[in-house]
Design an enzyme around this catalytic site. Structure first.
Site, short mmCIF file in Angstrom:
data_model
loop_
_atom_site.label_atom_id
_atom_site.label_comp_id
_atom_site.label_asym_id
_atom_site.label_seq_id
_atom_site.Cartn_x
_atom_site.Cartn_y
_atom_site.Cartn_z
N ARG B 255 0.87 -1.18 0.00
CA ARG B 255 0.00 0.00 0.00
C ARG B 255 0.90 1.22 0.00
O ARG B 255 1.78 1.35 0.83
CB ARG B 255 -0.99 -0.04 1.17
CG ARG B 255 -0.46 0.35 2.51
CD ARG B 255 -1.57 0.53 3.54
NE ARG B 255 -1.26 -0.09 4.82
CZ ARG B 255 -0.40 0.41 5.72
NH1 ARG B 255 0.23 1.53 5.48
NH2 ARG B 255 -0.19 -0.22 6.85
N HIS B 259 -2.19 3.27 6.48
CA HIS B 259 -3.23 2.29 6.79
C HIS B 259 -4.61 2.91 6.58
O HIS B 259 -5.49 2.34 5.95
CB HIS B 259 -3.06 1.81 8.22
CG HIS B 259 -4.23 1.06 8.78
ND1 HIS B 259 -4.62 -0.16 8.28
CD2 HIS B 259 -5.09 1.38 9.77
CE1 HIS B 259 -5.69 -0.56 8.96
NE2 HIS B 259 -6.00 0.35 9.86
N TYR B 268 6.82 4.44 10.28
CA TYR B 268 7.30 3.05 10.43
C TYR B 268 7.85 2.43 9.14
O TYR B 268 8.22 1.26 9.14
CB TYR B 268 6.19 2.16 11.01
CG TYR B 268 4.84 2.28 10.31
CD1 TYR B 268 4.59 1.56 9.14
CD2 TYR B 268 3.82 3.08 10.83
CE1 TYR B 268 3.37 1.66 8.50
CE2 TYR B 268 2.59 3.18 10.19
CZ TYR B 268 2.36 2.47 9.04
OH TYR B 268 1.15 2.56 8.41
#
Lengths: 327, 358
Positions: B255, B259, B268
């Site tokens: 992706r 999220h 991250y």
């Protein structure tokens, strides 16, 4: 009318509904060849075959999940949790999914399914074969919860549950299975979900109960009649939806209410019934509402004397009724 | 970092050239089919980008972007038929779109309107599943129903790599294996479950290899190769309909964004890793290059299609925004088929009546 046992009423309802509607099928652990560990599905495997009486792996979450998926597709699954104690792995499927499918899809999809589970103690089942679990589900909108006490109600309510358009949890008290017998008509009938029933008329004290405890209440009422105490006994039969009219009527009948259930006292369904009466019929009351329930300990002990301590019985119910009568 | 090891052979290389396997699939496809992969991927991407903007503008709620995963979603969805059942997670609006859910509905869902989950007649797409992996056992239920009804439908469950750590993943795959159900497990392994990398979900390097433990067929494909995801799903559908059982497909993808719009993936993920996927492995530009090389898409056609996408999405946004707000009592609708008396009372009370409590 023939007299049959509580568990035979389960089997008869399942068989007749499977004969009536080919969309009905059952699934669970040991429900097939073995006919269920309590033999509630006895003979169904032979009559309907392995595809409609499914012996599943040990997989409670999938048993519930498969029932949900199949019901969305238009089937009428009846899932069995072998013991109510083992329903916990399926909690997410039941609470997050089955209860919410109709709501979150804006009525596009729904789950006409039944989950049957034997609950309750008094059978030396120990910690993990004795629990009452209704309080864990009673506050979850979207589920109906049926807790019958007699063979007549079992058969009529199980048929209603199978024909219902929404998910129904059908909790069978396992101590009742062979202990409780009663008359059941041979012709097809149903008992409506959400209707309580007065099981005994009386004038002094009202007992509201369901399941095995209801029978303790009836026995207590019978004994107390000799002492001159007249007891009114209301069997809730379904705790969701709750028959609130019947509760108000039963409260008004005597002005003194005792609520009895085997599930733990704290958080038990009796608290909900009590709150409802207090909010809506306070001025009908002649005494504080009394609850008699299982103690707030983590589980039913295996030790026979301790199990006996935990369990309710007619004596405990009688004592509570006498106190109320004397109030 | 997502490993491309143990991957089934690709149909398209990273530069959008057909491999030998890809070429044989290519020869079997009609021109319409070849173009539909592109048309849908472009539509999904435009929709996704527009949705992120709508969220930033406060016109929809928190949104789960899928950019980068178009090939996995479009390729697999185009391999399904109308009678097949789709059990999606919350990032599968690309799948839902291809399966026939109108864009307006998808936008309504992200606006917080459950009306968006209503499907047009004949569209078998369940509402997005938010608790992770719960849709997997349910897809097994639809498969069982197909068996009992003697219908040819296949049930496909979509999920991410994080879902493979849930108990329901195990219970569903085991159920499918034991009963040889006509089902497909389609995992889009995008490398991260919010911030947690796949190495924290699994001690074995792939999702696909877990299939063996359940007696299922497992296949790992490049999820950014639309022809590969199409071919893998088509084969899984064939196996299911032929009574050969379920397939676990792992589509390795990425992706590009966060999220959800409430997340910040820069916290991250390494910049270099993101850049590599964005710049070198983009599923849409890869397929555009193939179509261009094959003479099926030129610059003018591309611009025209993008204009069409924008107009189509504009119209959906307008329709969704023109919907009247639900009346407050809508809160009480559709709890049960018939509203119980007690709930009816609560609703009346909400409306200002003088009903007693409860």
């Amino acid at each position: 009318m023939p007299v049959i046992s509580y568990i035979d009423a389960v089997t008869q309802a399942l068989r007749e509904e499977m004969q009536r509607d080919e969309k009905v099928f059952v699934l669970g652990e040991d429900v097939g060849v073995r006919g269920g560990v309590f033999r509630a599905t006895d003979g169904l495997y032979k009559e309907f075959g392995a595809e409609r009486v499914i012996d599943t792996p040990l997989t409670e979450s999938a048993i519930a999940g498969v029932a949900i998926g199949a019901s969305v597709y238009g089937m009428r699954p009846v899932a069995e949790m072998q013991f109510a104690d083992f329903i916990m792995p399926a909690y997410n499927q039941i609470v997050s999914e089955a209860a919410k499918m109709r709501y979150r899809s804006n009525n596009d999809w729904h789950c006409p399914l039944v989950i049957r589970a034997p609950y309750g103690g008094g059978v030396h089942g120990a910690l993990y074969h004795s629990q009452s679990v209704e309080k864990l589900f009673a506050g979850v909108p979207g589920l109906k919860i049926v807790m019958p006490s007699t063979p007549y109600d079992v058969k009529g309510l199980l048929k209603s549950a199978i024909r219902d358009e929404d998910p129904v949890l059908f909790f069978e008290h396992k101590r009742c299975y062979r202990l409780i017998k009663g008359e059941v008509p041979t012709e097809d009938y149903t008992v409506p979900i959400g209707k309580a029933e007065v099981k005994r008329e009386g004038d002094d004290v009202t007992v509201i109960s369901y399941g095995l405890s209801l029978h303790f209440a009836l026995k207590a009422a019978e004994d107390l009649e000799k002492e001159g105490i007249s007891v009114h006994v209301l069997d809730l039969r379904t705790i969701v939806p709750l028959d609130k009219e019947a509760i108000l009527e039963a409260t008004a009948k005597t002005g003194k209410v005792l609520i009895v259930h085997e599930d733990n006292l704290t958080g038990g369904f009796g608290g909900e019934v009590s709150a409802f009466i207090t909010e809506n019929a306070f001025f009908e009351l002649d005494a504080p509402i009394r609850r008699l329930a299982g103690p707030d300990v983590p589980a039913m002990p295996y030790s026979p004397p301790l199990e006996k301590e935990f369990m309710l019985n007619p004596e405990k119910v009688k004592d509570a009724i006498r106190e109320l009568a004397e109030f | 970092m997502q490993s491309l090891e143990q991957m089934d052979s690709p149909c398209l290389d990273q530069d959008g050239r057909l491999t030998a396997k890809g070429n044989s699939l290519w020869q079997s496809l009609s021109e319409d089919q070849k173009l539909s992969f592109y048309h849908w991927m472009a539509m999904v991407r435009h929709f996704d980008r527009r949705s992120v903007i709508l969220q930033r503008q406060g016109r929809i709620g928190t949104y789960a972007p899928l950019e980068g995963q178009e090939a996995a979603q479009v390729g697999s969805a185009l391999a399904l038929s109308q009678e097949d059942w789709i059990f999606p997670s919350y990032r599968e609006h690309g799948v839902a779109m291809v399966a026939g859910l109108p864009l307006t509905h998808i936008l309504l869902y992200w606006m917080g309107r459950v009306e968006g989950n209503r499907t047009p007649k004949g569209v078998r797409v369940l509402p997005p599943y938010v608790p992770i992996a719960t849709q997997l056992p349910q897809a097994m239920g639809a498969s069982w129903a197909a068996k009992l009804k003697k219908e040819q439908s296949v049930a496909i469950a979509y999920f991410g790599d994080g879902a493979t750590s849930e108990g329901d993943f195990h219970e569903a795959l085991n159920f499918a294996g034991v009963f040889k159900l006509p089902a497909i497990f389609f995992c889009q392994n995008n490398g991260y479950a919010i911030s947690v990398p796949f190495s924290r979900q699994s001690a074995v390097p792939t999702v696909a290899e877990r299939a063996a433990a359940y007696g299922l067929k497992g296949i790992r494909v490049d999820g950014n190769d639309v022809l590969a995801t199409y071919q893998a799903t088509r084969e899984a559908v064939r196996r299911a309909r032929a009574g050969e059982g379920s397939t676990l497909i792992e589509a390795v993808t990425y992706r590009k964004g966060s999220h959800t719009t409430a997340d910040d993936a820069t916290r991250y993920r390494e910049k270099e890793e993101v850049e590599e996927w964005v710049q070198k492995k983009d599923p849409l530009s890869r397929y555009e290059r193939l179509l261009t090389a094959e003479g099926l898409l030129d610059e003018a056609e591309r611009i025209a299609w993008e204009k069409h996408c924008r107009e189509h999405i504009d119209q959906a946004v307008q329709e969704a925004e023109e919907m009247l707000a639900p009346p407050p009592t809508h809160l009480f609708d559709h709890v049960f088929a018939d509203m119980p008396v007690t709930l009816h009372r609560q609703r009346n009370e909400w409306e200002g009546g003088n009903e007693q409590n409860g």
